[in-house]
Scaffold this active site. Structure first.
Site, mmCIF file in Angstrom:
data_model
loop_
_atom_site.group_PDB
_atom_site.id
_atom_site.type_symbol
_atom_site.label_atom_id
_atom_site.label_comp_id
_atom_site.label_asym_id
_atom_site.label_seq_id
_atom_site.Cartn_x
_atom_site.Cartn_y
_atom_site.Cartn_z
ATOM 1 N N GLY A 1 53.517 57.493 -19.774
ATOM 2 C CA GLY A 1 54.986 57.569 -19.736
ATOM 3 C C GLY A 1 55.606 56.191 -19.895
ATOM 4 O O GLY A 1 55.092 55.227 -19.344
ATOM 5 N N ARG B 1 50.153 59.944 -25.275
ATOM 6 C CA ARG B 1 49.101 60.499 -24.427
ATOM 7 C C ARG B 1 47.983 60.882 -25.391
ATOM 8 O O ARG B 1 48.247 61.352 -26.495
ATOM 9 C CB ARG B 1 49.639 61.688 -23.644
ATOM 10 C CG ARG B 1 50.734 61.230 -22.662
ATOM 11 C CD ARG B 1 50.914 62.141 -21.476
ATOM 12 N NE ARG B 1 51.416 61.385 -20.324
ATOM 13 C CZ ARG B 1 52.715 61.257 -20.015
ATOM 14 N NH1 ARG B 1 53.636 61.795 -20.770
ATOM 15 N NH2 ARG B 1 53.073 60.576 -18.953
ATOM 16 N N ASP C 1 49.012 55.316 -13.644
ATOM 17 C CA ASP C 1 47.656 55.477 -13.100
ATOM 18 C C ASP C 1 46.694 56.159 -14.071
ATOM 19 O O ASP C 1 45.503 55.849 -14.079
ATOM 20 C CB ASP C 1 47.680 56.166 -11.728
ATOM 21 C CG ASP C 1 48.349 57.519 -11.756
ATOM 22 O OD1 ASP C 1 48.945 57.879 -12.790
ATOM 23 O OD2 ASP C 1 48.272 58.226 -10.739
ATOM 24 N N THR D 1 55.813 52.106 -14.629
ATOM 25 C CA THR D 1 56.217 53.492 -14.339
ATOM 26 C C THR D 1 57.438 53.449 -13.429
ATOM 27 O O THR D 1 57.498 52.611 -12.531
ATOM 28 C CB THR D 1 55.088 54.307 -13.666
ATOM 29 O OG1 THR D 1 55.657 55.459 -13.028
ATOM 30 C CG2 THR D 1 54.352 53.519 -12.599
ATOM 31 N N ASP E 1 58.285 55.584 -11.219
ATOM 32 C CA ASP E 1 58.091 56.252 -9.922
ATOM 33 C C ASP E 1 57.703 55.308 -8.783
ATOM 34 O O ASP E 1 57.777 55.688 -7.622
ATOM 35 C CB ASP E 1 57.011 57.336 -10.040
ATOM 36 C CG ASP E 1 57.503 58.552 -10.799
ATOM 37 O OD1 ASP E 1 58.726 58.651 -11.029
ATOM 38 O OD2 ASP E 1 56.668 59.393 -11.167
ATOM 39 N N ASP F 1 54.767 54.446 -7.912
ATOM 40 C CA ASP F 1 53.770 55.195 -7.138
ATOM 41 C C ASP F 1 52.363 54.607 -7.223
ATOM 42 O O ASP F 1 51.384 55.297 -7.010
ATOM 43 C CB ASP F 1 53.744 56.662 -7.618
ATOM 44 C CG ASP F 1 53.393 56.779 -9.091
ATOM 45 O OD1 ASP F 1 53.349 55.746 -9.777
ATOM 46 O OD2 ASP F 1 53.161 57.905 -9.554
ATOM 47 N N ARG G 1 57.470 62.784 -8.705
ATOM 48 C CA ARG G 1 56.642 63.983 -8.516
ATOM 49 C C ARG G 1 55.913 63.969 -7.175
ATOM 50 O O ARG G 1 55.904 64.939 -6.454
ATOM 51 C CB ARG G 1 55.591 64.081 -9.634
ATOM 52 C CG ARG G 1 56.063 64.840 -10.836
ATOM 53 C CD ARG G 1 55.089 64.639 -11.960
ATOM 54 N NE ARG G 1 54.850 63.204 -12.153
ATOM 55 C CZ ARG G 1 54.040 62.682 -13.050
ATOM 56 N NH1 ARG G 1 53.355 63.438 -13.846
ATOM 57 N NH2 ARG G 1 53.893 61.377 -13.166
#
Ligand code: ADP
Length: 328
Positions: A15, A76, A107, A130, A132, A134, A176
């Site tokens: 992403g 991807r 990740d 990213t 996020d 995360d 997410r």
């Protein structure tokens, strides 16, 4: 003894996030500064398998520090998950004389990089890109700050219309598995409630909080919902639930979606990207490998990629307390 690194490849994968271009620029310019050849890989691991490489010099990255997305494109790539795909990628890197690569991604991209490193003893370095936030081993990932500011700006606008019509808004934001965007944006934009995956306070608490809010004289309210929240209801079901149990509210839903991933990176993300690119190239040149660049307490850090992909950064629980106090 590790092999001397004379040529480095850079790619963006998975992403996209704002700040990736600033990181590409930093990797390319650090290579130029240190007299190391640099190649760009287009379209992530897919481009690696296909040998889609372009030589880069300091001027190839003019005027991109302020741009969102990634000039190298991201992709991807299912083939890279197979040993055959990775063998092809390795052959392409060897053919092009590449001695190591910097992958800017999340990740999943790091998982691919570490497997590749193990299989071919190939030097790899990761930069976390990213929105996020995360990834374990860094307080901030590239793009998080920009996405957060985008979300806050959007919520401010929604607040204008919410207060004009005495409405309750459920606003879904990205995240997410982690609620970093939701929690920080919720505090920054003054949300009544923030629903995050890390903390399921239950629907009763939501209703109680909204009742209290109404009683205290507030005429409009904003509830931020992280997409991965654990109430068991999506944002539209939450609207129905609240309308059913609290008919006093006129409820609306807004899903912010992909606008959160775009836009010019903030100053913070540009500075972070510039710092991360320098560290990534210097680490590769000093013989280090299979590490991710991060930032902790404003110091640049290197964490084994295998550790980085195992866990998530924890949310700041103090922010939950602050949010509770602010919604008195
Ligand atoms: P992100 O990097 O944003 O988390 P993905 O999870 O889609 O995005 O991963 C990006 C790419 O990394 C995948 O399309 C694939 O090519 C590669 N990748 C992810 N997981 C693995 C894996 N277990 N083995 C090999 N390659 C992987």
């Amino acid at each position: 003894m590790s092999k001397t690194i004379k040529k480095i490849a850079v790619l963006t994968s998975g992403g996209d996030s704002p700040g990736m271009n600033a990181a590409i620029r930093s990797v390319v310019r650090t290579c130029a500064f240190l007299d190391v050849e640099c190649l760009a890989v287009y379209r992530g691991y897919q481009g690696m398998i296909e040998g889609d490489f372009v030589p880069m010099n300091a001027r190839s990255v003019n005027n991109i520090i302020n741009k969102g997305g990634t000039i190298l494109k991201s992709a991807r790539c299912e083939e890279f998950r197979t040993p055959e795909g990775r063998a092809q990628a390795h052959q392409q890197l060897v053919n092009a004389g590449i001695d190591g690569f910097v992958v800017i991604g999340g990740d999943g991209s790091f998982r691919g990089a570490t497997i590749f490193n193990k299989e071919y003893d190939f030097p790899v370095m990761g930069i976390p890109g990213t929105i996020d936030n995360d990834i374990f081993g860094t307080r901030f990932t590239l793009g998080f700050d920009t996405a957060l500011n985008t979300v806050v700006e959007a919520i401010d606008k929604i607040r204008d219309t919410a207060s004009s019509h005495n409405r309750l808004f459920f606003i879904e934001v990205m995240g997410r598995d982690v609620g970093h965007i939701a929690l920080n944006a919720g505090v920054a934009a003054g949300a009544e409630e923030i629903l995050i995956p890390e903390e399921n306070l239950g629907l009763e608490r939501l209703l109680d909080s909204l009742k209290r809010s109404k009683k205290s004289g507030k005429s409009s309210s904003i509830v931020i919902v992280a997409e991965g929240d654990k109430t068991g209801k999506n944002v539209f079901e939450l609207k129905e639930y609240v309308e059913e149990h609290l008919p006093i509210y006129d409820v609306r839903v807004s899903v912010l979606g992909h606008m959160q991933r775009g836009g010019c990176p903030t100053a913070y993300d540009r500075v972070l990207a510039s710092r991360m690119g320098v560290v990534a190239v210097e680490a590769l040149l000093s013989g280090k490998t299979n590490l991710m660049v991060g930032i902790i307490d404003n110091e640049m850090t290197l964490t084994p990629i295998e550790e980085a992909i195992k866990g998530h950064t924890k949310i700041d629980r103090e922010l939950i307390r602050v949010s509770d106090i602010m919604t008195v």
